[in-house]
Design an enzyme around this catalytic site. Structure first.
Site, PDB file in Angstrom:
ATOM      1  N   MET A  26      54.033 -50.823  22.930  1.00 31.64           N
ATOM      2  CA  MET A  26      53.293 -49.793  23.935  1.00 31.64           C
ATOM      3  C   MET A  26      53.693 -50.403  25.468  1.00 31.64           C
ATOM      4  O   MET A  26      52.881 -50.081  26.503  1.00 31.64           O
ATOM      5  CB  MET A  26      51.839 -49.622  23.836  1.00 31.64           C
ATOM      6  CG  MET A  26      51.396 -49.427  22.305  1.00 31.64           C
ATOM      7  SD  MET A  26      49.713 -48.700  22.167  1.00 31.64           S
ATOM      8  CE  MET A  26      48.918 -50.143  22.576  1.00 31.64           C
ATOM      9  N   HIS A  33      57.257 -59.952  22.633  1.00 37.65           N
ATOM     10  CA  HIS A  33      58.170 -58.702  22.081  1.00 37.65           C
ATOM     11  C   HIS A  33      59.544 -59.264  22.033  1.00 37.65           C
ATOM     12  O   HIS A  33      60.361 -58.929  21.429  1.00 37.65           O
ATOM     13  CB  HIS A  33      58.167 -57.547  23.296  1.00 37.65           C
ATOM     14  CG  HIS A  33      56.694 -57.137  23.432  1.00 37.65           C
ATOM     15  ND1 HIS A  33      55.888 -57.300  24.311  1.00 37.65           N
ATOM     16  CD2 HIS A  33      56.003 -56.089  22.283  1.00 37.65           C
ATOM     17  CE1 HIS A  33      54.886 -56.521  24.222  1.00 37.65           C
ATOM     18  NE2 HIS A  33      54.880 -55.894  22.936  1.00 37.65           N
ATOM     19  N   GLN A  57      45.241 -44.227  19.269  1.00 40.77           N
ATOM     20  CA  GLN A  57      44.815 -45.411  18.566  1.00 40.77           C
ATOM     21  C   GLN A  57      43.688 -46.052  19.725  1.00 40.77           C
ATOM     22  O   GLN A  57      43.069 -47.153  19.548  1.00 40.77           O
ATOM     23  CB  GLN A  57      46.006 -46.517  18.332  1.00 40.77           C
ATOM     24  CG  GLN A  57      46.600 -47.051  19.525  1.00 40.77           C
ATOM     25  CD  GLN A  57      47.848 -47.744  19.256  1.00 40.77           C
ATOM     26  OE1 GLN A  57      48.717 -47.494  18.508  1.00 40.77           O
ATOM     27  NE2 GLN A  57      47.845 -49.290  19.140  1.00 40.77           N
ATOM     28  N   GLY A 144      54.394 -58.087  15.203  1.00 42.45           N
ATOM     29  CA  GLY A 144      53.987 -59.449  15.545  1.00 42.45           C
ATOM     30  C   GLY A 144      52.881 -59.897  14.815  1.00 42.45           C
ATOM     31  O   GLY A 144      51.925 -59.029  14.381  1.00 42.45           O
ATOM     32  N   GLN A 150      46.726 -55.279  11.946  1.00 40.48           N
ATOM     33  CA  GLN A 150      47.638 -53.918  12.011  1.00 40.48           C
ATOM     34  C   GLN A 150      48.887 -54.171  11.109  1.00 40.48           C
ATOM     35  O   GLN A 150      49.348 -53.218  10.398  1.00 40.48           O
ATOM     36  CB  GLN A 150      48.071 -53.805  13.439  1.00 40.48           C
ATOM     37  CG  GLN A 150      49.197 -52.927  13.517  1.00 40.48           C
ATOM     38  CD  GLN A 150      49.713 -52.887  15.190  1.00 40.48           C
ATOM     39  OE1 GLN A 150      48.812 -52.191  15.594  1.00 40.48           O
ATOM     40  NE2 GLN A 150      50.675 -53.683  15.752  1.00 40.48           N
ATOM     41  N   LEU A 181      50.331 -64.563  23.667  1.00 46.90           N
ATOM     42  CA  LEU A 181      50.773 -63.669  24.711  1.00 46.90           C
ATOM     43  C   LEU A 181      50.556 -62.198  24.228  1.00 46.90           C
ATOM     44  O   LEU A 181      50.410 -61.726  23.153  1.00 46.90           O
ATOM     45  CB  LEU A 181      52.237 -63.704  24.734  1.00 46.90           C
ATOM     46  CG  LEU A 181      52.968 -64.969  25.463  1.00 46.90           C
ATOM     47  CD1 LEU A 181      54.445 -64.779  25.656  1.00 46.90           C
ATOM     48  CD2 LEU A 181      52.146 -65.558  26.554  1.00 46.90           C
ATOM     49  N   SER A 182      49.959 -61.543  25.298  1.00 47.75           N
ATOM     50  CA  SER A 182      49.392 -60.177  24.960  1.00 47.75           C
ATOM     51  C   SER A 182      49.592 -59.383  26.227  1.00 47.75           C
ATOM     52  O   SER A 182      49.573 -59.695  27.380  1.00 47.75           O
ATOM     53  CB  SER A 182      47.831 -60.114  24.570  1.00 47.75           C
ATOM     54  OG  SER A 182      47.619 -58.852  24.759  1.00 47.75           O
TER      55      SER A 182
HETATM   56  O1  PAF Z   1      51.319 -53.200  18.383  1.00 45.39           O
HETATM   57  C1  PAF Z   1      51.430 -52.149  19.187  1.00 45.39           C
HETATM   58  O2  PAF Z   1      52.004 -52.416  20.244  1.00 45.39           O
HETATM   59  C2  PAF Z   1      51.224 -50.613  18.619  1.00 45.39           C
HETATM   60  O3  PAF Z   1      50.046 -50.888  18.025  1.00 45.39           O
HETATM   61  C3  PAF Z   1      52.117 -49.856  18.099  1.00 45.39           C
HETATM   62  C4  PAF Z   1      52.715 -50.772  16.808  1.00 45.39           C
HETATM   63  C5  PAF Z   1      53.218 -49.866  18.811  1.00 45.39           C
HETATM   64  C6  PAF Z   1      51.624 -48.631  17.658  1.00 45.39           C
HETATM   65  O4  PAF Z   1      51.445 -47.942  18.898  1.00 45.39           O
END
Ligand code: PAF
Length: 269
Positions: A26, A33, A57, A144, A150, A181-182
């Site tokens: 996102m 990432h 979401q 991750g 998730q 990290l977020s």
């Molecule tokens: O983890 C994320 O950044 C989101 O939940 C994802 C998997 C890209 C779905 O929008």
């Protein structure tokens, strides 16, 4: 690096391409990432990063609105790390219909942890992943462990449709002070980042006690004493049995969600 902005174009570009590594994001990219991108590059895969803030979401509209967006930095990071394609779909590439009806059944974490505190969240995640995967016919999907719930939900979904996509779980990358990290960390000032660091280090030191305690009110109060406004949950979960537990083991992880300065953070260790 090619930047592709529509569903049609990415599908055409990838026709007949093999050995694809896909990293859905996102945006607001950070070293977490980057570690996923590097894993894909190391496997010599055609590496694709998507950036799309998925409205479906977010169970809270304000949270969606304030989600950090840093697109030019994100593109720089992708280029530096030799990403082959960045997919930047518009909302109507992902959701061309006027009214989105999702029929996704989530079998895990229903009324539990994220499933309880973010109703509709996982249904929205599965919907967007499903649609992204219909545009990007990937071989590998990099996810991750920071979002472990998730990760489990997506793996279970892919198993349920008998997909051949190989999920690659990637370790959480942490800042020097211990916090995961977020993208949401961008919304915190230095004092709040320090508080989050103290919380996570304290919890990690007391991991076994947290797992064993049936009533973890003591630890929840401690988190608040450190400066969190609210704690949604602090739970021990066995990753192999896929159920709550109070037994420490190699498969037991502690999951938590809490708020600092109005920003919701999740972690697991
Ligand atoms: O983890 C994320 O950044 C989101 O939940 C994802 C998997 C890209 C779905 O929008």
């Amino acid at each position: 690096m090619k930047i592709i902005k529509t569903a049609n174009k990415i599908t055409t570009e990838l026709t007949n391409k093999k050995n694809i590594g896909f990293i859905p994001t996102m945006g607001c990219l950070h070293d977490g990432h980057v570690s996923l991108i590097r894993k894909s590059k190391k496997k010599k895969l055609l590496t694709i990063v998507s950036i799309f803030v998925n409205p479906l979401q977010f169970n809270n509209k304000k949270d969606f609105k304030k989600y950090p967006k840093t697109i030019s930095t994100d593109l720089r990071i992708c280029k530096k790390n030799k990403v082959d394609y960045v997919y930047l779909p518009q909302e109507n590439d992902i959701y061309p219909e006027k009214k989105i009806v999702t029929k996704n059944k989530i079998h895990f974490f229903k009324n539990y942890m994220e499933g309880k505190f973010r109703p509709g969240h996982f249904e929205g995640v599965i919907e967007v992943v499903k649609r992204l995967l219909s545009h990007i016919k990937t071989t590998y999907l990099f996810l991750g462990k920071k979002d472990y719930q998730q990760l489990i939900i997506i793996k279970k979904y892919l198993e349920s449709i008998k997909s051949k996509i190989k999920v690659v779980p990637c370790d959480t990358i942490r800042a020097k002070n211990g916090i995961a990290l977020s993208s949401r960390n961008k919304l915190l000032d230095q004092k709040s980042l320090n508080t989050a660091g103290k919380i996570i280090n304290f919890l990690k030191k007391n991991k076994n006690q947290i797992i064993k305690s049936n009533r973890n009110i003591f630890f929840i109060n401690k988190i608040k004493e450190f400066g969190a406004n609210k704690v949604d949950y602090l739970s021990a979960f066995n990753l192999k049995q896929l159920k709550k537990t109070n037994k420490p083991s190699v498969n037991t992880r502690v999951f938590l969600a809490y708020y600092i300065n109005g920003v919701r953070l999740i972690d697991n260790f």
